[in-house]
Design an enzyme around this catalytic site. Structure first.
Site, mmCIF file in Angstrom:
data_model
loop_
_atom_site.group_PDB
_atom_site.id
_atom_site.type_symbol
_atom_site.label_atom_id
_atom_site.label_comp_id
_atom_site.label_asym_id
_atom_site.label_seq_id
_atom_site.Cartn_x
_atom_site.Cartn_y
_atom_site.Cartn_z
ATOM 1 N N ALA A 202 -4.973 -113.723 -15.455
ATOM 2 C CA ALA A 202 -5.253 -113.290 -14.078
ATOM 3 C C ALA A 202 -6.170 -112.059 -14.029
ATOM 4 O O ALA A 202 -6.892 -111.854 -13.052
ATOM 5 C CB ALA A 202 -3.941 -113.004 -13.357
ATOM 6 N N GLY A 203 -6.149 -111.246 -15.096
ATOM 7 C CA GLY A 203 -7.035 -110.077 -15.140
ATOM 8 C C GLY A 203 -8.492 -110.515 -15.176
ATOM 9 O O GLY A 203 -9.349 -109.960 -14.473
ATOM 10 N N HIS A 204 -8.786 -111.543 -15.979
ATOM 11 C CA HIS A 204 -10.159 -112.058 -16.029
ATOM 12 C C HIS A 204 -10.545 -112.698 -14.684
ATOM 13 O O HIS A 204 -11.674 -112.543 -14.217
ATOM 14 C CB HIS A 204 -10.299 -113.121 -17.127
ATOM 15 C CG HIS A 204 -10.068 -112.608 -18.518
ATOM 16 N ND1 HIS A 204 -8.945 -112.909 -19.235
ATOM 17 C CD2 HIS A 204 -10.823 -111.835 -19.315
ATOM 18 C CE1 HIS A 204 -9.015 -112.329 -20.417
ATOM 19 N NE2 HIS A 204 -10.143 -111.672 -20.496
ATOM 20 N N ASP B 299 -9.561 -101.802 -20.887
ATOM 21 C CA ASP B 299 -10.304 -101.325 -22.061
ATOM 22 C C ASP B 299 -11.147 -100.135 -21.606
ATOM 23 O O ASP B 299 -12.370 -100.220 -21.473
ATOM 24 C CB ASP B 299 -11.176 -102.458 -22.616
ATOM 25 C CG ASP B 299 -10.315 -103.605 -23.128
ATOM 26 O OD1 ASP B 299 -9.570 -103.403 -24.084
ATOM 27 O OD2 ASP B 299 -10.374 -104.688 -22.532
ATOM 28 N N LEU C 218 -1.910 -107.086 -18.398
ATOM 29 C CA LEU C 218 -2.224 -108.428 -18.902
ATOM 30 C C LEU C 218 -3.268 -108.312 -20.001
ATOM 31 O O LEU C 218 -4.221 -107.535 -19.897
ATOM 32 C CB LEU C 218 -2.751 -109.323 -17.778
ATOM 33 C CG LEU C 218 -1.791 -109.634 -16.631
ATOM 34 C CD1 LEU C 218 -2.345 -110.772 -15.777
ATOM 35 C CD2 LEU C 218 -0.395 -109.991 -17.121
ATOM 36 N N VAL D 45 -4.879 -105.568 -14.234
ATOM 37 C CA VAL D 45 -3.877 -106.421 -13.585
ATOM 38 C C VAL D 45 -2.622 -106.383 -14.459
ATOM 39 O O VAL D 45 -2.712 -106.487 -15.689
ATOM 40 C CB VAL D 45 -4.392 -107.872 -13.431
ATOM 41 C CG1 VAL D 45 -3.323 -108.774 -12.820
ATOM 42 C CG2 VAL D 45 -5.652 -107.894 -12.556
HETATM 43 O O1 PAF Z 1 -13.440 -106.992 -23.578
HETATM 44 C C1 PAF Z 1 -13.800 -108.009 -24.211
HETATM 45 O O2 PAF Z 1 -13.275 -109.118 -24.022
HETATM 46 C C2 PAF Z 1 -14.902 -107.892 -25.242
HETATM 47 O O3 PAF Z 1 -14.819 -106.691 -25.934
HETATM 48 C C3 PAF Z 1 -16.311 -108.110 -24.665
HETATM 49 C C4 PAF Z 1 -16.667 -107.031 -23.638
HETATM 50 C C5 PAF Z 1 -16.384 -109.479 -24.010
HETATM 51 C C6 PAF Z 1 -17.353 -108.042 -25.789
HETATM 52 O O4 PAF Z 1 -17.114 -109.005 -26.757
#
Ligand code: PAF
Length: 286
Positions: free
Chosen positions: A35-37, A152, A186, A178
């Protein structure tokens, strides 16, 4: 939604969208979407007319002994989630497509300062790998904006600096983390947690929240606050990697003059390594 696997197809599809006057958004991911993506894609659909997502488990950002081989690859399920969230184009290249000459002699993008310490300290070379693949994706797609999760936090700081330092005309947007109902951020890596670890995992966020509350109440002895919290995490079964209070812009250790702070943590729970962070605005309570 179309899925393409080559840079040539990607560029052709993006060029078509751009020729129609569309504003292009990019959501880079490593797949195993949650869900975060989906929130990143949804945000992109609100700001752009054409949303490109990428799924690429980037070997360049994994260190020796890390989970590159076991990292979950779930393309079919990911495609469904992206479609549902409103993504128009998925770029899902192979390693050979991204690194046709291999990775040994690959030109690297290295972002000093914000890459150092924290995850950069425990994962040497990780942020060079991230900065390099993100720069490649930026050049392949040439988006107007790109969206990354605030979970991140250090990665986002690295990307913001690389865009500034290299004059890339791309707006970078950070999207709030999220969380599950119990507070756990998540993450694709949560799938590695067994039942017992999953029950303990929310204590990481709980600990950050308790530190934040103490800071809001005027506690200024960061060292003692962090020591107590590390002891608590260890007692709960975590092996803390780092737990720090930093300036959110520079990621340097916070000074008494800083009114905005970020508490950042990484800790192992068995083999899985969890990271989380919490932003604190001391002026919000003044
Ligand atoms: O956060 C991530 O999933 C990865 O570090 C990214 C930004 C897609 C780079 O590979």
């Amino acid at each position: 939604m179309i899925t393409v696997k080559t840079v040539r197809e990607l560029r052709a599809a993006v060029a078509r969208a751009r020729s129609e006057g569309k504003r292009i958004g990019l959501v880079p991911t490593m797949g195993n979407l949650h869900a975060g993506h989906a929130a990143l894609v949804t945000k992109a659909t609100q700001r752009c007319d054409f949303v490109v997502a990428s799924i690429f488990v980037n070997p360049l950002q994994f260190g020796a002994g890390e989970d590159l081989d076991s990292y979950p690859r779930t393309l079919a399920a990911d495609q469904e989630k992206l479609l549902e969230a409103g993504c128009q184009l998925l770029f899902a290249p192979t390693v050979e497509e991204m690194y046709p000459d291999g990775m040994a002699g690959q030109t690297l993008v290295s972002v000093p300062g914000v890459s150092e310490g924290l995850c950069g300290g425990s994962r040497p070379g990780h942020f060079d790998g991230v900065a390099t693949v993100v720069t490649k994706l930026f050049h392949m797609v040439q988006p107007d904006l790109a969206i990354f999760g605030e979970k991140d936090f250090q990665q986002l700081a690295v990307i913001r600096k690389l865009v500034r330092d290299l004059n890339l005309p791309i707006q970078i947007i950070g999207e709030p983390t999220v969380r599950a109902a119990d507070g756990l951020a998540l993450s694709s890596r949560n799938g590695y947690l067994n039942e017992e670890q999953r029950a303990i995992a929310p204590q990481l966020y709980q600990t950050l929240s308790d530190i934040a509350a103490a800071l809001q109440h005027g506690e200024s002895d960061h060292a003692t606050l962090l020591d107590d919290a590390r002891t608590r995490l260890s007692a709960a079964g975590f092996v803390p990697d780092y737990l720090e209070i930093r300036n959110p812009l520079t990621l340097r250790p916070a000074t008494p003059a800083d009114r905005q702070l970020v508490i950042l943590a990484a800790a192992r729970l068995g083999a899985p390594r969890l990271i989380d962070n919490l932003f604190v605005d001391l002026d919000a309570t003044a």
